[in-house]
Design a protein around this motif. Structure first.
Motif, PDB file in Angstrom:
ATOM      1  N   GLN A   1      24.953  -5.271  20.832  1.00 14.92           N
ATOM      2  CA  GLN A   1      23.785  -6.021  21.306  1.00 14.92           C
ATOM      3  C   GLN A   1      23.906  -7.501  20.972  1.00 14.92           C
ATOM      4  O   GLN A   1      23.556  -8.351  21.768  1.00 14.92           O
ATOM      5  N   GLY A   2      24.376  -7.778  19.771  1.00 10.17           N
ATOM      6  CA  GLY A   2      24.539  -9.170  19.371  1.00 10.17           C
ATOM      7  C   GLY A   2      25.500  -9.922  20.266  1.00 10.17           C
ATOM      8  O   GLY A   2      25.239 -11.060  20.664  1.00 10.17           O
ATOM      9  N   LEU A   3      26.613  -9.284  20.604  1.00 10.09           N
ATOM     10  CA  LEU A   3      27.610  -9.940  21.454  1.00 10.09           C
ATOM     11  C   LEU A   3      27.127 -10.124  22.886  1.00 10.09           C
ATOM     12  O   LEU A   3      27.379 -11.156  23.508  1.00 10.09           O
ATOM     13  N   LEU A   4      26.427  -9.135  23.418  1.00 10.04           N
ATOM     14  CA  LEU A   4      26.048  -9.154  24.834  1.00 10.04           C
ATOM     15  C   LEU A   4      24.685  -9.791  25.105  1.00 10.04           C
ATOM     16  O   LEU A   4      24.322 -10.003  26.265  1.00 10.04           O
ATOM     17  N   HIS A   5      23.932 -10.117  24.056  1.00  9.23           N
ATOM     18  CA  HIS A   5      22.567 -10.604  24.216  1.00  9.23           C
ATOM     19  C   HIS A   5      22.491 -11.806  25.166  1.00  9.23           C
ATOM     20  O   HIS A   5      23.184 -12.804  24.994  1.00  9.23           O
ATOM     21  N   ASP A   6      21.628 -11.690  26.160  1.00 16.13           N
ATOM     22  CA  ASP A   6      21.262 -12.779  27.075  1.00 16.13           C
ATOM     23  C   ASP A   6      22.423 -13.438  27.814  1.00 16.13           C
ATOM     24  O   ASP A   6      22.321 -14.599  28.212  1.00 16.13           O
ATOM     25  N   LEU A   7      23.500 -12.727  28.046  1.00 12.06           N
ATOM     26  CA  LEU A   7      24.604 -13.325  28.800  1.00 12.06           C
ATOM     27  C   LEU A   7      24.171 -13.731  30.205  1.00 12.06           C
ATOM     28  O   LEU A   7      24.722 -14.665  30.779  1.00 12.06           O
ATOM     29  N   SER A   8      23.165 -13.056  30.752  1.00  2.67           N
ATOM     30  CA  SER A   8      22.707 -13.385  32.106  1.00  2.67           C
ATOM     31  C   SER A   8      22.150 -14.806  32.199  1.00  2.67           C
ATOM     32  O   SER A   8      22.104 -15.381  33.286  1.00  2.67           O
ATOM     33  N   LYS A   9      21.764 -15.396  31.075  1.00  2.00           N
ATOM     34  CA  LYS A   9      21.243 -16.777  31.097  1.00  2.00           C
ATOM     35  C   LYS A   9      22.307 -17.786  31.512  1.00  2.00           C
ATOM     36  O   LYS A   9      21.984 -18.900  31.919  1.00  2.00           O
ATOM     37  N   TYR A  10      23.580 -17.399  31.395  1.00  5.89           N
ATOM     38  CA  TYR A  10      24.665 -18.297  31.743  1.00  5.89           C
ATOM     39  C   TYR A  10      25.103 -18.143  33.206  1.00  5.89           C
ATOM     40  O   TYR A  10      25.923 -18.920  33.683  1.00  5.89           O
ATOM     41  N   GLY A  11      24.558 -17.155  33.904  1.00 10.59           N
ATOM     42  CA  GLY A  11      24.855 -16.978  35.327  1.00 10.59           C
ATOM     43  C   GLY A  11      24.005 -17.912  36.169  1.00 10.59           C
ATOM     44  O   GLY A  11      22.931 -18.371  35.752  1.00 10.59           O
ATOM     45  N   ALA A  12      24.464 -18.201  37.368  1.00 13.27           N
ATOM     46  CA  ALA A  12      23.801 -19.186  38.236  1.00 13.27           C
ATOM     47  C   ALA A  12      22.333 -18.873  38.497  1.00 13.27           C
ATOM     48  O   ALA A  12      21.494 -19.781  38.509  1.00 13.27           O
ATOM     49  N   GLU A  13      21.986 -17.575  38.683  1.00 12.07           N
ATOM     50  CA  GLU A  13      20.615 -17.199  39.027  1.00 12.07           C
ATOM     51  C   GLU A  13      19.619 -17.664  37.978  1.00 12.07           C
ATOM     52  O   GLU A  13      18.502 -18.046  38.296  1.00 12.07           O
TER      53      GLU A  13
END
Length: 182
Positions: A33-45
């Motif tokens: 969870q720590g590693l994958l947290h909020d990775l979507s914030k770095y995507g264009a959308e």
């Protein structure tokens, strides 16, 4: 045209937040969870909206809602990140019950707590106290659609944090995670 400093500051804000959540998740044993947290914030959308509505003292989603009536980036974010209680809102098999909050798995409730701590620290800065995440929760509580067991655990952990601090709360969380349920 979006000012360059918005890009730089947004990257700094979301990265600081992500690193804090990662640190806290690691402290309780939630490495994935720590590693994958909020990775979507770095995507264009999500990133473009975050830059456009960046303010520095609160989530860009709040500004987007005020201007547009909703935040498309938030809808994207909460639909991909299981640590948000909104991810767990759905109909039951009995549609007449309408939308309901479903019980969140323990690891995502814990990540949600870490997320709230980190967000409070990032946005409040030096004004942060161990009671800040609880204060934020209490302000939004009347509008939350959440499973009662999930809500009870979240409130217990936020109150414990406010009253006993991170060290004791994280120790309690580690025990809960070893037990595997709530």
């Amino acid at each position: 045209m979006v000012p360059f400093h918005n890009i730089k500051n947004h990257v700094k804000t979301i990265t600081e937040h992500k690193l804090l959540v990662m640190k806290y998740c690691f402290q309780v044993g939630l490495y994935r969870q720590g590693l994958l947290h909020d990775l979507s914030k770095y995507g264009a959308e999500e990133f473009c909206s975050g830059v456009y509505y960046y303010q520095g003292n609160r989530s860009p989603h709040a500004a987007a809602r005020e201007i547009c009536g909703f935040s498309e980036a938030w809808l994207h974010h909460k639909g991909r990140n299981k640590h948000h209680f909104e991810y767990w809102i759905d109909y039951t098999a009995r549609k007449e019950e309408g939308l309901v909050g479903h019980k969140m798995p323990l690891k995502y409730v814990v990540e949600m707590v870490m997320d709230r701590i980190a967000a409070s620290k990032v946005y409040k800065g030096k004004e942060y106290t161990s009671g800040s995440p609880l204060e934020y929760y209490e302000r939004e509580k009347p509008f939350i659609l959440m499973d009662r067991q999930t809500k009870a655990l979240l409130e217990t952990l936020l109150r414990m944090l406010a009253e006993k601090g991170e060290k004791r709360t994280f120790a309690y969380i580690r025990k809960l995670l070893r037990k595997g349920s709530y």
